[in-house]
Write an enzyme that holds these catalytic residues in place. Structure first.
Site, PDB file in Angstrom:
ATOM      1  NE  ARG A  21       7.689  54.325  32.281  1.00 18.09           N
ATOM      2  CZ  ARG A  21       7.916  55.628  32.769  1.00 18.09           C
ATOM      3  NH1 ARG A  21       9.044  56.207  32.838  1.00 18.09           N
ATOM      4  NH2 ARG A  21       6.708  56.222  32.966  1.00 18.09           N
ATOM      5  CE1 TYR A  81      12.266  65.025  37.295  1.00 19.78           C
ATOM      6  CE2 TYR A  81      11.326  64.130  35.425  1.00 19.78           C
ATOM      7  CZ  TYR A  81      11.432  64.085  36.951  1.00 19.78           C
ATOM      8  OH  TYR A  81      10.500  63.820  37.681  1.00 19.78           O
ATOM      9  CG  ASP A 138       6.663  53.249  35.163  1.00 25.01           C
ATOM     10  OD1 ASP A 138       5.544  53.259  34.679  1.00 25.01           O
ATOM     11  OD2 ASP A 138       7.400  54.393  35.860  1.00 25.01           O
ATOM     12  CG  HIS A 166       3.815  55.463  36.787  1.00 24.37           C
ATOM     13  ND1 HIS A 166       4.033  55.567  35.337  1.00 24.37           N
ATOM     14  CD2 HIS A 166       3.170  56.578  37.170  1.00 24.37           C
ATOM     15  CE1 HIS A 166       4.033  56.868  35.072  1.00 24.37           C
ATOM     16  NE2 HIS A 166       3.589  57.500  36.138  1.00 24.37           N
ATOM     17  CG  ASP A 206       4.658  58.884  39.330  1.00 26.60           C
ATOM     18  OD1 ASP A 206       4.897  57.818  40.192  1.00 26.60           O
ATOM     19  OD2 ASP A 206       5.184  59.273  38.290  1.00 26.60           O
ATOM     20  CD  GLU A 207       3.273  61.303  35.429  1.00 24.39           C
ATOM     21  OE1 GLU A 207       3.381  62.363  34.830  1.00 24.39           O
ATOM     22  OE2 GLU A 207       3.882  60.105  35.622  1.00 24.39           O
TER      23      GLU A 207
HETATM   24  C1  TNX Z   1       7.139  61.970  34.702  1.00 24.82           C
HETATM   25  S1  TNX Z   1       8.786  62.239  37.234  1.00 24.82           S
HETATM   26  C2  TNX Z   1       6.906  60.740  35.507  1.00 24.82           C
HETATM   27  C3  TNX Z   1       7.630  59.778  34.724  1.00 24.82           C
HETATM   28  C4  TNX Z   1       8.091  59.762  33.233  1.00 24.82           C
HETATM   29  C5  TNX Z   1       8.927  61.440  33.289  1.00 24.82           C
HETATM   30  C6  TNX Z   1       9.575  61.952  31.886  1.00 24.82           C
HETATM   31  C7  TNX Z   1       7.614  61.268  37.693  1.00 24.82           C
HETATM   32  C8  TNX Z   1       7.491  61.095  38.952  1.00 24.82           C
HETATM   33  N1  TNX Z   1       6.662  60.724  36.672  1.00 24.82           N
HETATM   34  O1  TNX Z   1       6.982  58.609  34.531  1.00 24.82           O
HETATM   35  O2  TNX Z   1       8.869  59.067  32.858  1.00 24.82           O
HETATM   36  O3  TNX Z   1       7.883  62.360  33.576  1.00 24.82           O
HETATM   37  O4  TNX Z   1      10.236  62.940  32.088  1.00 24.82           O
END
Ligand code: TNX
Length: 530
Positions: free
Chosen positions: A161, A418, A190, A261, A326-327
């Protein structure tokens, strides 16, 4: 009054071990040891680099260039490998300060190194100065026996980032060593930037490192955020960082995010995305560009990632490779007919299982090369790959489930780990951040082993780590502000025995410790701020 104060301070320094993280056992025996310029460091060939490290840390503040010899006896700091200490593990050590010498022993080099770190902190904080300041140093006579609670004592840094210069990464690693942290999780990739040179794919860094973060930041409030867009590490930079870390007994765990990501990579090689299939792509950017696209599941994309991992394995000798996970936004796969065909052909019932299949390709691949995969807890969705370890961030539930299923786990829940979260509530006078609130007191309360685990399951908890995501952290100084002193608390949680944890005692040691950090030019957040 002033003189009394100085004497009192000197007396305190001579009778206390203000060490962070707190060693497992400290016995102060009364009396002092006065090191001076005549000291020699006694070490065998194997320990030469540790001896050299110690000399390099003592010389600036004292002006003493302690020679390294094989002579032992009085007027030495002895560094010794001693197999009889194997009960303390490879990172455990004993440190004895008598009236005429100091002795550090361990079964392995890492332990000797940690003994040296403790010795640095038994000196008055002035030892951290970079110019000679005084002639009289007095250390308390004592016996320390110490070993870590956890084998994974991590700190994570997001350089995607916002890119962080190599020099800052090296400084960060040096500070990790001071705190006996031993895993540097380097979040190199990312959506917002690909930060590592990959030989076969030059566009990753040519294009993928130059994404304009400010464009992706709908918050708009952080105009300063992308003053220095772009930046990446060459493979030589990476080798330098890995070697620097290894000299400090720190393993670098690289993270290459997939399948989500991954927008930086897709911007460089669009054929790896699903863009043409997504209706309204670009409009779905809900937060910092994260959701824009994910890798497709084509063979060529899988091949690409394996080729990238080949370079990664070349550069990073550690066992674990982090693949993110993740995500993952599933919509691009729902709309991509090739992804749907693949799902059907493999007999997978939904996109979560497709994600699980995707991750498993790399679990197999890494295992075939003698490595191990670790990923964020979403890799549990649709079934966990057989050899994978899990990094639990959305609370500890993912970690608990994985440990119960016999998988190794690293705990880094948002609730305690965090470090991009604010350090004040309300954060009125804090630098603009992502949100949340995580005070150092809360970090200190972190318990990496959930009570619901049996003793056997708990063995799968390798340790924990703090994560520093950099969406709102554009500068090294700001990153230090987020890291310290919370990382001091995290280091103690991960190193010291659970029973010895005591907030007031920690605070007293931390007050001295912050003098060290100040001399080391660390932009920590002062404890006096509310
Ligand atoms: C979640 S923690 C994310 C990150 C973000 C973060 C911000 C994680 C595995 N994924 O991509 O930067 O929250 O707190």
């Amino acid at each position: 009054m002033l003189i009394l104060g100085i004497l009192l301070h000197a007396a305190l320094e001579a009778t206390h071990a203000m060490v962070v993280p707190q060693p497992a056992s400290v016995k102060i025996s009364g009396g002092t040891f006065q090191p001076d310029s005549r000291i020699a460091i006694s070490a065998s060939g194997e320990l030469m680099d540790v001896a050299d490290y110690l000399r390099g840390k003592v010389a600036p503040a004292t002006g003493w260039e302690w020679p390294i010899t094989r002579r032992s006896g009085s007027d030495t700091v002895e560094l010794r490998l001693d197999r009889r200490l194997s009960r303390l593990g490879p990172e455990g050590y004993t440190l004895e300060i008598r009236d005429d010498r100091v002795t550090i022993r361990s079964a392995a080099k890492a332990g000797v190194f940690y003994g040296v770190q403790t010795l640095r902190q038994i000196f008055p904080p002035d030892i951290m100065r970079r110019a000679a300041v005084r002639r009289h140093w007095s250390l308390p006579q004592l016996v320390i026996e110490d070993s870590p609670r956890f084998g994974w004592r991590g700190a994570h840094m997001d350089v995607s980032r916002h890119f962080m210069p190599k020099e800052f990464v090296l400084k960060f690693i040096d500070l990790m060593a001071l705190h006996k942290l031993n895993v540097f999780h380097w979040h190199l990739v990312d959506d917002n930037g690909w930060r590592i040179q990959i030989n076969a794919y030059p566009r990753l860094t040519e294009i993928g490192s130059r994404t304009d973060f400010s464009q992706m930041n709908p918050a708009g409030a952080t105009r300063s955020i992308n003053q220095r867009p772009g930046g990446y590490y060459t493979q030589d930079d990476v080798r330098e960082v890995v070697a620097y870390a290894a000299e400090r007994f720190i393993t670098v765990v690289p993270e290459i995010e997939m399948p989500g990501h991954s927008n930086a990579a897709i911007s460089a090689y669009p054929q790896m995305g699903n863009r043409e299939q997504i209706k309204g792509a670009g409009k779905d950017v809900t937060f910092l560009g994260m959701m824009d696209n994910v890798y497709n599941v084509d063979d060529a994309t899988i091949r690409f990632i394996k080729n990238v991992l080949d370079d990664i394995m070349d550069l990073f000798p550690g066992k674990f490779i982090h693949i993110g996970g993740d995500e993952v936004w599933k919509e691009p796969w729902k709309q991509n007919p090739r992804a749907q065909e693949r799902m059907k052909a493999l007999g997978l019932k939904d996109e979560e299982e497709l994600q699980s299949w995707f991750v498993k390709q790399f679990d197999d691949y890494l295992v075939s090369k003698g490595r191990r995969l670790i990923g964020w807890d979403e890799i549990l969705q649709g079934g966990l790959a057989p050899n994978a370890a899990v990094m639990s961030w959305r609370g500890t539930e993912g970690g608990i489930a994985a440990a119960k299923a016999g998988h190794d786990v690293v705990m880094s829940p948002t609730s305690h780990a965090y470090f991009d979260y604010y350090q004040a509530d309300p954060p009125t006078s804090e630098p603009k951040g992502i949100g949340g609130y995580l005070a150092i007191e809360k970090v200190y309360e972190f318990e990496p082993v959930p009570a619901v685990l049996t003793a056997d399951e708990a063995k799968h908890v390798l340790g924990g780590q703090a994560n520093i995501w950099s969406e709102f952290i554009p500068h090294p100084k700001h990153m230090e502000y987020m890291a310290y002193p919370r990382l001091c608390a995290m280091a103690e949680v991960l190193w010291s025995p659970k029973e010895s944890r005591n907030w007031n005692d920690f605070l007293a040691r931390l007050t001295t410790h912050l003098e060290r950090l100040k001399l080391l030019d660390v932009n920590y957040r002062p404890l006096t701020l509310k």
